[in-house]
Design an enzyme around this catalytic site. Structure first.
Site, PDB file in Angstrom:
ATOM      1  N   TYR A  68      15.616  -3.617  -2.854  1.00  0.00           N
ATOM      2  CA  TYR A  68      14.895  -3.457  -4.124  1.00  0.00           C
ATOM      3  C   TYR A  68      15.856  -3.240  -5.286  1.00  0.00           C
ATOM      4  CZ  TYR A  68      10.406  -3.977  -2.002  1.00  0.00           C
ATOM      5  OH  TYR A  68       9.317  -4.532  -1.362  1.00  0.00           O
ATOM      6  N   HIS A 133       0.341  -5.703  -7.050  1.00  0.00           N
ATOM      7  CA  HIS A 133       1.277  -5.310  -5.985  1.00  0.00           C
ATOM      8  C   HIS A 133       2.295  -4.271  -6.445  1.00  0.00           C
ATOM      9  CE1 HIS A 133       0.370  -9.312  -3.662  1.00  0.00           C
ATOM     10  NE2 HIS A 133      -0.611  -8.427  -3.571  1.00  0.00           N
ATOM     11  N   CYS A 141       6.042   9.232  -4.701  1.00  0.00           N
ATOM     12  CA  CYS A 141       6.341  10.245  -3.691  1.00  0.00           C
ATOM     13  C   CYS A 141       5.222  10.217  -2.647  1.00  0.00           C
ATOM     14  CB  CYS A 141       6.437  11.631  -4.331  1.00  0.00           C
ATOM     15  SG  CYS A 141       6.654  12.925  -3.082  1.00  0.00           S
ATOM     16  N   CYS A 165      12.125  13.169  -4.864  1.00  0.00           N
ATOM     17  CA  CYS A 165      11.109  13.740  -5.758  1.00  0.00           C
ATOM     18  C   CYS A 165      11.612  15.038  -6.378  1.00  0.00           C
ATOM     19  CB  CYS A 165       9.832  13.989  -4.954  1.00  0.00           C
ATOM     20  SG  CYS A 165       8.512  14.730  -5.915  1.00  0.00           S
ATOM     21  N   THR A 206       1.317 -19.365  -7.636  1.00  0.00           N
ATOM     22  CA  THR A 206       1.182 -18.596  -6.392  1.00  0.00           C
ATOM     23  C   THR A 206       0.851 -19.540  -5.241  1.00  0.00           C
ATOM     24  OG1 THR A 206      -0.026 -16.869  -5.200  1.00  0.00           O
ATOM     25  CG2 THR A 206      -1.221 -17.937  -7.007  1.00  0.00           C
ATOM     26  N   ASN A 231       0.629 -25.547 -10.551  1.00  0.00           N
ATOM     27  CA  ASN A 231       1.670 -25.344  -9.551  1.00  0.00           C
ATOM     28  C   ASN A 231       2.384 -26.681  -9.344  1.00  0.00           C
ATOM     29  OD1 ASN A 231       3.031 -24.779  -6.940  1.00  0.00           O
ATOM     30  ND2 ASN A 231       1.713 -22.963  -6.929  1.00  0.00           N
TER      31      ASN A 231
END
Ligand code: BJW
Ligand code: ZN
Length: 259
Positions: A68, A133, A141, A165, A206, A231
């Site tokens: 990430y 999403h 947390c 946290c 998508t 698309n």
């Protein structure tokens, strides 16, 4: 079989007030954000079950955070493109148009903030995209269930260095909906209500492979509305859409939204 008319799509979008726009990774592809599926997609080199599930985070949080963090760094170098901008204008000018996005890159919101600044108006709350999403730039947390914005760099050198946290010391996770997890109930409900009421559902970039997002255009169609897909490739939705326009988001979206 879907009609391929760009002109028909433009006419329908001009006439329809209640519009739901559903977007996926393809809308951000021309901004430089990688998609998931397809030959250059993220899932070619990364296995979803090792990175985008709660089990993956429990077994190796550092690996998941590294992934990430890498994606946050990519998105930080990206800007909204002409499709994000045209869609931001749509929601700014038409109070009954709504964006629901599966993307976690925040580019729709950035485009809206930029468009509002240029127009010198406060964006109405409903112009804010529904982020189905989650967001790359929020953390959550698992213990006190608090969500907060987090834009700074992530130290992934050790588990201890990962974000924790402030309230309870628990390891924080990205505020992303992983496979097998429920979407935020309010966000999903709002998206479903908009889909059911929409005269037009415009679906951009998508693969329509992931549920429940992929079911939103079906709600529009079932309620008598029109489904328009944009698309460059055929998708799971193509056969059920009324109009399928082949082309990229940046080429097609500003064109079909032009007055
Ligand atoms: C361009 C372009 C250009 C390229 N211009 N276009 C019903 C049936 C079957 C399975 C299920 C079902 N219901 C639920 C499931 C399970 C699962 C699921 O759908 N699995 C399928 C894969 C089969 N769904 C879930 O698990 C969801 N949760 C759930 O249902 O919970 C139920 C529950 C209820 C109560 C309690 C508990 C549970 C959650 C789904 C979360 C999805 N998360 C991900 C990853 C994490 C996010 C992240 O890290 O970023 O979200 S998966 C990944 O796919 C990501 C995306 O948002 C999502 C959709 O992908 P998208 O956007 O469509 O991208 P691509 O790459 O697939 O497609 C890109 C498209 O762009 C292509 O078509 C290109 O052609 C196009 N393109 N360039 C325009 N320039
Ligand atoms: Zn906490």
């Amino acid at each position: 079989m879907p009609d391929k008319g760009l002109g028909t799509a433009r006419d329908l979008l001009k006439a329809g007030r209640r519009v739901l726009v559903l977007t996926g990774a393809g809308v951000s592809a021309e901004s430089g954000v990688p998609t998931f599926r397809g030959s250059n997609g993220l899932w070619k080199t990364h296995r979803p079950e090792q990175l985008a599930t709660p089990e993956a985070f429990r077994s190796d949080p550092r690996l998941v955070w590294e992934w990430y963090s890498w994606r946050r760094n990519i998105v930080n170098t990206c800007q909204p493109n002409l499709a994000h901008k045209a869609l931001a204008q749509l929601t700014l000018l038409n109070g009954e148009a709504r964006i629901a996005t599966q993307n976690v890159d925040g580019l729709h919101l950035l485009a809206l903030e930029e468009a509002s600044q240029i127009a010198d108006i406060d964006p109405p709350p409903k112009a804010r995209p529904l982020e189905l999403h989650g967001s790359l730039f929020r953390v959550q947390c698992n213990n006190c269930h608090v969500k907060s914005n987090h834009r700074g760099p992530i130290d992934t050198t050790s588990t201890r260095a990962l974000p924790h946290c402030r309230e309870c010391g628990t390891l924080l996770r990205p505020d992303i909906v992983w496979f097998g997890e429920a979407l935020n109930a309010h966000t999903l409900e709002e998206a479903m209500t908009c889909a059911g009421a929409a005269e037009v559902c415009l679906v951009v970039g998508t693969s329509s492979a992931v549920y429940p997002a992929a079911s939103l255009p079906l709600l529009t169609r079932r309620a008598g509305g029109v489904v328009i897909e944009v698309n460059p490739e055929a998708t799971h939705l193509t056969e059920t859409s009324h109009i399928s326009v082949r082309g990229t988001a940046v080429h097609i979206v500003p064109e079909i939204l032009s007055q």
